[in-house]
Design an enzyme around this catalytic site. Structure first.
Site: not given
Length: 372
Positions: A60-64
């Site tokens: 998920g937003s760990v990608t950010k």
């Protein structure tokens, strides 16, 4: 001891989350040169196949954080200025006065005022974040839909603004990071996913981290079960899903070991320069998707308990999956946890998520993992 690891206590805490209602979860905790890995529960509720700590997972937003690092690498090379208007680079996507007012930095720290596109892309979520008025139908309808990021950005830009550019508090929005993905593409001549892979993932030696090239998670992984606040009962498997709905904002696949390695190197100054890391850890107040005001930097946010040391990292969710990866400021203690159920809290009469035993069990696991 500052870096002691209580393996038995960590095993018990992990099992407690499973017994509280989580189908399966796995984690890695590092303290100096000591490592604990654990798993509890099942990867598949139908077959009883167990989860293992080496499984790949949609993070998920760990990608950010990865996307933010890629942008900062370009800042370091002089190819973009953090305070440059995004309209200077992408005038067709954020035109006019807004394009001149919104800077690259504001996209990174969610102070752009651009709305979240998600309720406009998923019709049954049109009332989000008023959860009681949403439904899970679009999750099935759009499982194999290939979204165009330009169209998704257009939805967020056309929606009513959620704030004034640079004003506070900011509002967390995936629109910001899809725009950063397009910025990477415009500046480098390749896709954001390919650039991040070549200039962030590969140099960091992350062997099990990659963007998906289809709807499947390649390699050993758990099924991902979405409950949508009790509206999907029993929870449904969404592990096969076209992730173009989030792209460089939240589509990455990784392992808990790779995430710990990434944040350890990042906080040690081995991925971006010290001045870039300092910028990443300079926070502003931002309203999260859960409606809470959090401190948020440039693709990083802090976690700390009263009187305890600060940890830096990111959390993330997708349909059915969740991840939290945090590292102490000195990089010497780390935690990465992956779970295969999301939105387990049912709603009360006012539409607010009710407390669930999983919440308390996870909080205890996080605290034990970070502080011993």
């Amino acid at each position: 001891m500052r870096n002691a690891l209580d393996h038995a206590a960590l095993d018990a805490a992990l099992d407690h989350v499973h017994r509280a209602g989580m189908p399966g979860l796995f984690a890695e905790v590092r303290a100096g040169d000591r490592v604990w890995r654990g798993a509890a529960g099942v990867a598949d509720v139908a077959t009883g196949r167990p989860v293992t700590a080496d499984m790949r997972h949609r993070v998920g937003s760990v990608t950010k954080t990865f996307t933010a690092v890629a942008v900062l690498r370009l800042v370091e090379s002089g190819r973009v200025d953090l305070d440059a208007p995004i309209g200077r680079h992408l005038p067709e996507l954020v035109p006019g006065e807004r394009g001149e007012a919104i800077t690259v930095r504001m996209l990174l720290d969610h102070t752009s005022g651009l709305a979240e596109y998600l309720p406009y892309a998923y019709p049954s979520l049109k009332a989000f974040p008023v959860l009681a008025e949403t439904g899970p139908e679009s999750l099935d309808d759009l499982r194999h839909t290939r979204f165009d990021p330009v169209e998704l950005i257009g939805m967020g830009v056309a929606a009513p603004p959620v704030g004034v550019p640079g004003g506070g508090p900011g509002v967390y929005s995936n629109t910001n990071y899809l725009l950063l993905g397009r910025l990477l593409e415009r500046l480098t001549g390749t896709t954001a996913e390919r650039y991040i892979t070549r200039h962030v993932i590969e140099p960091a030696g992350l062997r099990d981290t990659a963007f998906p090239d289809g709807p499947h998670v390649e390699g050993p992984h758990a099924r991902l079960y979405e409950a949508w606040f009790g509206m999907i009962d029993p929870p449904r498997d969404y592990s096969v899903y076209d992730m173009s709905w989030v792209g460089p904002s939240a589509s990455l696949i990784s392992t808990v070991a790779d995430l710990n390695r990434f944040y350890r190197l990042l906080l040690a100054g081995e991925i971006v320069a010290p001045e870039s890391l300092e910028r990443m850890r300079r926070t502003v107040p931002v309203v999260s998707q859960e409606g809470k005001v959090i401190a948020y930097g440039l693709g990083l946010h802090p976690m700390e308990a009263p009187g305890q040391e600060v940890f830096w990292g990111h959390g993330g969710t997708v349909w059915g999956g969740g991840t939290l990866a945090m590292a102490r400021a000195d990089g010497e203690r780390q935690m990465a946890v992956a779970v295969n159920l999301q939105r387990w809290n049912r709603l009360d009469d006012s539409g607010r998520p009710q407390p669930h035993p999983i919440d308390e069990a996870l909080a205890k696991l996080y605290h034990l993992a970070m502080y011993g």
